[in-house]
Design a protein around this motif. Structure first.
Motif, PDB file in Angstrom:
ATOM      1  N   TYR A   9       2.043   7.568   1.194  1.00 44.10           N
ATOM      2  CA  TYR A   9       1.347   8.389   0.374  1.00 44.10           C
ATOM      3  C   TYR A   9       1.838   9.934  -0.006  1.00 44.10           C
ATOM      4  O   TYR A   9       1.088  10.040  -0.949  1.00 44.10           O
ATOM      5  CB  TYR A   9       0.244   8.368   1.682  1.00 44.10           C
ATOM      6  CG  TYR A   9      -0.265   6.845   2.729  1.00 44.10           C
ATOM      7  CD1 TYR A   9      -1.125   6.259   1.093  1.00 44.10           C
ATOM      8  CD2 TYR A   9       0.051   6.204   3.208  1.00 44.10           C
ATOM      9  CE1 TYR A   9      -1.909   4.956   1.534  1.00 44.10           C
ATOM     10  CE2 TYR A   9      -1.065   4.961   3.257  1.00 44.10           C
ATOM     11  CZ  TYR A   9      -1.605   4.029   2.774  1.00 44.10           C
ATOM     12  OH  TYR A   9      -1.872   3.235   3.071  1.00 44.10           O
ATOM     13  N   SER A  10       2.313  10.541   0.677  1.00 45.39           N
ATOM     14  CA  SER A  10       2.552  11.298   0.491  1.00 45.39           C
ATOM     15  C   SER A  10       4.343  11.985   0.955  1.00 45.39           C
ATOM     16  O   SER A  10       4.651  11.083   1.713  1.00 45.39           O
ATOM     17  CB  SER A  10       1.739  12.819   0.875  1.00 45.39           C
ATOM     18  OG  SER A  10       2.257  13.150   2.408  1.00 45.39           O
TER      19      SER A  10
ATOM     20  N   GLN B 231       1.239  -0.793   0.323  1.00 48.46           N
ATOM     21  CA  GLN B 231      -0.091  -0.222   0.175  1.00 48.46           C
ATOM     22  C   GLN B 231       0.356   1.241  -0.222  1.00 48.46           C
ATOM     23  O   GLN B 231       0.505   2.113  -0.820  1.00 48.46           O
ATOM     24  CB  GLN B 231      -0.859  -0.141   1.389  1.00 48.46           C
ATOM     25  CG  GLN B 231      -2.138  -1.176   1.141  1.00 48.46           C
ATOM     26  CD  GLN B 231      -2.124  -2.493   1.504  1.00 48.46           C
ATOM     27  OE1 GLN B 231      -1.137  -2.676   1.558  1.00 48.46           O
ATOM     28  NE2 GLN B 231      -2.414  -3.557   0.789  1.00 48.46           N
ATOM     29  N   SER B 232       1.900   1.243   0.980  1.00 47.34           N
ATOM     30  CA  SER B 232       3.086   2.772   0.890  1.00 47.34           C
ATOM     31  C   SER B 232       4.546   1.895   1.351  1.00 47.34           C
ATOM     32  O   SER B 232       4.467   1.407   1.648  1.00 47.34           O
ATOM     33  CB  SER B 232       2.745   3.403   1.770  1.00 47.34           C
ATOM     34  OG  SER B 232       2.543   2.974   2.978  1.00 47.34           O
TER      35      SER B 232
END
Length: 251
Positions: free
Chosen positions: A231-232, A214-215
């Motif tokens: 994610y960021s 997912q990340s």
């Protein structure tokens, strides 16, 4: 032990950090292997101190000292302790901690046992904590904190149902909690709070599931583009961040 944690670093970080019976209005968590209590009441001195005479552990890194002051902060809980003692014979002046092993190397399966006596049969002005390793002593400090509470009327810290004799060790070598920052990013202060919380409960493992499909928020210097999968840009962990978590766990 806020406790001490052993951190394993693989693609997923696994942190190994270092187990109370209810009696009346005093709750000890988790239930110890053996506990006995009485019907007397003690009060903590306003200058409650740490004694280490006779210990085999020199505490060069300050693990015991820091753990003791963390324990006092939990016991006081921000209250103003300014009451007066009417019975000096019920006063506890400090806690005497004696650790057998000079070694504080943390590893899986380390002895985390301890024996806590409040007050000490040999010196009733002090509580006595005996442990084979510093990590057992840290658990004993947590147990002692659970015996204390603030009396709002007398404005004193009290220990009810003394004398206490508590002997304990973990039932299982691995007693832990999982956090998954690959799916739910957690800021560093939150992770530190989790570490503090599990040591209060005498757990000994924090499994940090830091990356997954997912990340990928962890910096890997040999593969500098990997953490672009976070994610960021504000939800990443630098190598220094991970090292800070390890350092906090070891304290």
């Amino acid at each position: 032990m806020e406790g001490a944690l052993w951190l394993l670093v693989v693609v997923v970080l696994a942190v190994v950090v270092a187990p109370a019976e209810s009696s009346g209005d005093v709750k000890i968590w988790p239930m110890p292997a053996s506990v006995s209590s009485g019907n007397k009441r003690l009060h903590l001195s306003k200058d409650f101190e740490l004694l280490t005479q006779g210990t085999g552990y020199n505490d060069a890194s300050g693990i015991v000292k820091d753990g003791f002051y963390r324990m006092l902060a939990v016991v006081n809980n921000g209250h103003v302790v300014d009451g007066n003692f009417s019975d000096k014979s019920s006063l506890l002046s400090g806690l005497h901690v004696v650790i057998s092993s000079p070694n504080d190397q943390l590893q899986y399966g380390i002895d985390e046992s301890y024996k806590l006596m409040v007050p000490s049969p040999e010196n009733p002005a002090y509580a006595h904590l005996q442990a084979n390793t510093v990590y057992g002593a840290l658990h004993g400090l947590q147990t002692f904190s659970q015996l204390c509470h603030f009396n709002y009327k007398s404005r004193l810290i009290e220990v009810h149902m003394s004398p206490w004799t508590i002997t304990d060790q973990p039932r299982f070598s691995y007693q832990g909690l999982l956090i998954d920052t690959s799916r739910h990013y957690l800021p560093l202060p939150v992770i530190k709070n989790v570490i503090d919380s599990i040591t209060y409960a005498k757990l000994n493992v924090l499994h940090w599931h830091i990356v997954d499909s997912q990340s990928f928020p962890l910096e890997i210097p040999s593969y500098p583009k990997l953490w672009n999968g976070a994610y960021s840009a504000s939800e990443q962990y630098a190598i220094a961040d991970a090292a800070e978590i390890v350092s906090h766990a070891q304290e």
